[in-house]
Every structure is written in C-alpha cells, then in structure tokens.
Design an enzyme around this catalytic site. Structure first.
Site, PDB file in Angstrom:
ATOM      1  N   SER A 130      -2.116   0.866  12.824  1.00  0.00           N
ATOM      2  CA  SER A 130      -1.582   0.671  11.491  1.00  0.00           C
ATOM      3  C   SER A 130      -0.576   1.770  11.175  1.00  0.00           C
ATOM      4  CB  SER A 130      -2.730   0.722  10.475  1.00  0.00           C
ATOM      5  OG  SER A 130      -2.243   0.882   9.164  1.00  0.00           O
ATOM      6  N   CYS A 186       0.817  -1.221   0.000  1.00  0.00           N
ATOM      7  CA  CYS A 186       0.000   0.000   0.000  1.00  0.00           C
ATOM      8  C   CYS A 186       0.851   1.272   0.000  1.00  0.00           C
ATOM      9  CB  CYS A 186      -0.960  -0.022   1.174  1.00  0.00           C
ATOM     10  SG  CYS A 186      -2.150  -1.380   1.086  1.00  0.00           S
TER      11      CYS A 186
END
Length: 553
Positions: free
Chosen positions: A469, A191
């Site tokens: 995260s 990502c």
C-alpha cells in the site's frame, strides 16, 4: 463532432427518440455531448460525495454550451478489501474500469469525457481509458480526506493498520484501539496521507490531465471543490472545440515530470505500476531504469505520511502540486513548456504560486534527502526489478542481511507475524502473490503495518512479488520480477537462505551461486492456479509482469 454519428441525419431518428425519452431537447443535441464518468458509490469514503462533484461539473458543461450525460464506473476500497481474498480484485479492477469507459464512450460517441475518480485504482484506470480513447478528457477528482485527531495528534487510516500491531504486542488496550478507530477517518475523501489514491490524484495534475488543485484541495472544502469542478466542466467543452486530446498532453516529457514529482514527494510504490500502464495506453515507453535515473537527480522535498507526520491538508496549505513543481523547476528538473488541460503550459500554471509552508515543502537547496523517495532494486533475486519506498525506510534498514523466512501466501505470512514467530534480523518473504500468481497482486498493508506496530520495522525486512500500500512503511520491497508463479528467483528461495539488501546501491540478492539457483530451478514445479473460474482466471492468463505495469496483453 463525434456525437453527430448518433444525433444527425434521417437514419438517426430512432436514436434521437431515445434521447428525447430521457428529457434531452432538440437544442441539447446540437451541442457537444460530454460523458460524465462518475465513480460515486457508498462503499468508498473517497467516493461517497462524488455526486456533488458530478453535479458541479454538469453546471460547468451547461454554462460552456455542452450537453452532459452521466454514467457510472465501479470502484473498490483498498482499505476494506485489505488483508483477505477481496484484495485480489483492486488491481484487476483497473482494467475493468478502463475497458468499461472505452465501451461506453465508443458505444455512445461522446465528444469528450470528464473523469470523476478519487481512489487507488480508479484514478489510473480512468487515465488509461483517456489515453486509449484519445478523445478530449479531463480528470476531476473528489479530493483528499482530512487527517483525524487523537490525543492531540494527526492520525489516519495507516495509523489504524499499525495500531493492530501495537494491540497484538500489548502496547495499547482494546479500548484505546476502539477510540482510535472512531477518530482516524473523520469524513469523505481519499485517505489523508501520500498513499496511492492521493499520489495518483497528484500525478493526474502533474501529468497535465487535471486542473491545478485537483490533487490537494480537501474533499470537505466543498466551495473550492465545486468551483474546481465547474471549471473542469467548462474546460472540457473548450477542449472539445479546440480538439485538445490526451495524447497531446501525455507525452514522454509529461511522464518524466510525473516521475520527478513522484520522487520529490515520496509517492506510493504503486505509481511504478500505474504510470507505465497509463504510458502504455498513450504509446509511450517508461522503462523501470528511468525511475532510478530520475530519482538520482531529484531531491526529496516533502515528508508526508507514511514517511512523515504531515498530511495532504498540509501540502494543500503549502500550495499543492504547483508549488512542488515550482520548487523542483529551480533545479531545472521540470519540463515547463509542455501543454496541460488548462490551455496553458506547466510553467504558466505555477508561475504565480508561492510556498506558504516551507516547513512542509522544502526548497531544493534544503531537501529532506538529496535523492528521490522511490528506488528500483535489481540483483539475482530481482533480475527484472523490484521497488521500495526508500524515503519510508529506517536508516538502519537501508542495508540489511538476514535469513529468509519463506511463506507462500500473505495469509501464512501474517499468521507468522501475529504469532510472534518472526525474529529480529529476519527477511520475511511472501511469494506467489504477483499479478499471475495471486492472482491480482495483492496489496500488503496488513503485514507491513503489524511489523511496524510491533516495533520490528528497524529489524525486519519484507519481500514480495505482490505489492504494498502507499501507506506502507519500513523495508518493504515489492513488485519482485519475474514473479514466483513464472519461475522467478523468489520461487527458489528456501528457509534460512541469506538475503542481502542494499537499497543505496540498488541491489537485492540471495547469497546463492548461479549453479545452485539453476539446480533448484530444474526441480521447481509450477503450482496449480489458485483461481480457475471467473474474471481473475481470465486476468491471470492475460496480465504481464509488474515490471511492465501489469497491463493486459
């Protein structure tokens, strides 16, 4: 060669027969046997293309006079596992990955390993295995995803987690949400922001365990990735012949370099779990206070998503990790004389690099901030430490005092946030989500993103003994140790207690006297385990504190 144990002598005739059954030739068995650890699967966008990387690595191994033998490793997509029971597994999977590579490498007597990961726990799991085994090894990752585009702006998966909050608060329509979903992740790769996967791929390069470019050459730049993979295949054969081992590279100085760069780029808070865990396997001690010590003298010179608007493709255009290290070395913050898998020193690797995007990578004389991107906090609420990505916290929240809103699980916390039960000024506490208590130390991008999406990130803090995260932003303080399930102070907090956060001073306290905390502790009852069977039950019994990397002992 190590592999001679399974290839040479009359007592290995049966072994050779099994090799011949797979198509290996007698000549193949005279060469170094190189394990190609391929984490390809069809459930992680960052891993869907790793077969192409592995193929190119094999070409390099063959060309250099080695014999490649591919075997798999598991991988969990943190994004898909996020926000439900599945998120208990990614961190524990790190240990499974390291253990399985150990089993395969020792069981088959490989002379060297090329490790092909790309995403969050797979990269550190493979590095842990390399350090533990201490046979020649090199990391060859799959590369970052390109940012998506929506209405003329770069977006990524973190945008989508925050979009959920915007939808819940009525800022965007369901149609807009759907259109964004279709645009955010345009293809393969890890990502696009400086989230955990890309942070760890960059760390593998900075540690000296991967070739220059490993952390930032985009996944879709197939030509450059395949060339890099061929070089990695060639280098591992040369490393086997020269007997260059991971612990020759993974020294204390190498980890100091990694922490320094981590602070300079504002990397994921998860590095505070993974770097100590890798160091543990290499026999190197990394106390939490070292992160603060290095942060205080390291300028923050890039501002990548989620802390800024740039993505990894922009960092690649600037010159990647080699340019970052070169910039930091101008302030004598990088050990330049230590070895890497290239056969050259750190300084020799970046000597000829140039910063092509000074708007992305600032000089040390013009940093975004004078100190590093991460901070370790301590106080009566976190005696053994907590971690926050300071570079992604709004200035208004660097110091904050507010009432505790206490939830005993992530699910309870998310429900309260979505139901608009959280008020400006609140300090949301999500506890019993640590390594033992979760078990598995769930990553909490959902609650932080919904808070941001609802426009509360300048008013609400979130504290947990779980973790966040790399895509999280806001006053999100995690890894609070000791964890609640072990009787840490977080377990003693009650609704309405006043929490005091002072990130610049590195303080995290609850406004209670020692006597009151002791009184509550005497009444505290350890909760029953949430999981009593299977891998997580075994993991919970063996895992250590987040403050020591959540390793198994």
């Amino acid at each position: 060669m190590i592999s001679d144990e399974v290839k040479k002598g009359s007592t290995r005739a049966a072994h050779r027969s099994l090799f011949y059954a797979m198509g290996y030739s007698p000549e193949d068995l005279t060469k170094p046997l190189i394990g190609i650890v391929n984490a390809q699967n069809e459930i992680i966008p960052g891993h869907m293309h790793l077969d192409q990387v592995a193929e190119a690595v094999k070409y390099g191994v063959y060309a250099a006079g080695g014999t490649p033998a591919e075997f798999p490793a598991i991988g969990i997509c943190d994004g898909i596992a996020m926000g439900h029971e599945g998120m208990k597994y990614p961190l524990p999977s790190r240990e499974l990955i390291a253990d399985s590579i150990e089993a395969m490498a020792v069981g088959h007597k490989f002379d060297g390993l090329v490790l092909i990961p790309n995403c969050d726990k797979i990269v550190p799991g493979m590095l842990m295995a390399a350090a533990r085994l201490n046979i020649p090894a090199i990391v060859m990752s799959g590369g970052p995803m390109m940012a998506g585009r929506y209405q003329g702006q770069d977006i990524s998966v973190s945008t989508m987690f925050e979009a959920a909050g915007k939808f819940e608060s009525g800022q965007i329509s369901g149609e807009e949400l759907h259109d964004m979903e279709l645009s955010a992740c345009p293809g393969c790769g890890s990502c696009a922001g400086m989230f955990t996967a890309n942070t760890m791929n960059c760390m593998s390069e900075v540690l000296g365990m991967a070739l220059p470019g490993n952390g930032t050459v985009p996944a879709v730049n197939f030509g450059a990735r395949r060339m890099l993979a061929k070089q990695a295949g060639k280098r591992i054969v040369e490393m086997v012949k020269a007997d260059v081992k991971p612990r020759d590279i993974l020294t204390h100085k190498a980890f100091e370099n990694a922490i320094t760069v981590d602070m300079g780029i504002g990397g994921s808070t998860n590095t505070v779990l993974h770097l100590p865990a890798i160091a543990y396997e290499a026999g190197v001690e990394l106390p939490l206070d070292l992160f603060n010590e290095i942060a205080q003298k390291t300028p923050y010179i890039t501002k990548l998503s989620p802390g800024g608007t740039h993505h990894i493709q922009d960092l690649f255009e600037a010159g990647g990790m080699q340019v970052v290290m070169k910039e930091l070395s101008a302030k004598n913050l990088i050990h330049t004389d230590i070895p890497t898998v290239t056969g050259k020193t750190v300084g020799e690797n970046f000597a000829k690099t140039k910063n092509s995007r000074p708007d992305v990578v600032h000089s040390v004389n013009n940093p975004y901030r004078p100190t590093g991107g991460l901070a370790i906090l301590r106080g009566n609420l976190a005696p053994d430490g907590a971690v926050v990505k300071e570079s992604a916290v709004d200035e208004a929240m660097l110091k904050h005092t507010g009432p505790a809103r206490v939830f005993d699980s992530e699910d309870e916390g998310i429900a309260a946030i979505v139901d608009k039960k959280i008020n400006k000024g609140d300090v949301v506490i999500i506890r019993y989500e640590g390594p033992k208590g979760g078990p598995g130390m769930r990553e909490m991008l959902n609650p932080t993103s919904v808070i941001v999406g609802m426009g509360l990130d300048k008013d609400v803090a979130l504290l947990t003994d779980g973790r966040f995260s790399g895509a999280s932003r806001g006053a999100a303080i995690g890894h609070i140790s000791p964890e609640s399930a072990e009787g840490g102070p977080l377990a003693l907090v009650e609704e309405g207690d006043i929490i005091e956060i002072d990130i610049p001073a590195r303080k995290l306290n609850v406004r209670l006297t020692d006597e009151e905390l002791a009184s509550r502790r005497a009444k505290w009852v350890r909760p029953a385990p949430r999981v009593t069977t299977g891998y997580l039950a075994r993991y919970a019994k063996l895992v250590t504190s987040a403050s020591t990397g959540a390793v198994l002992k």
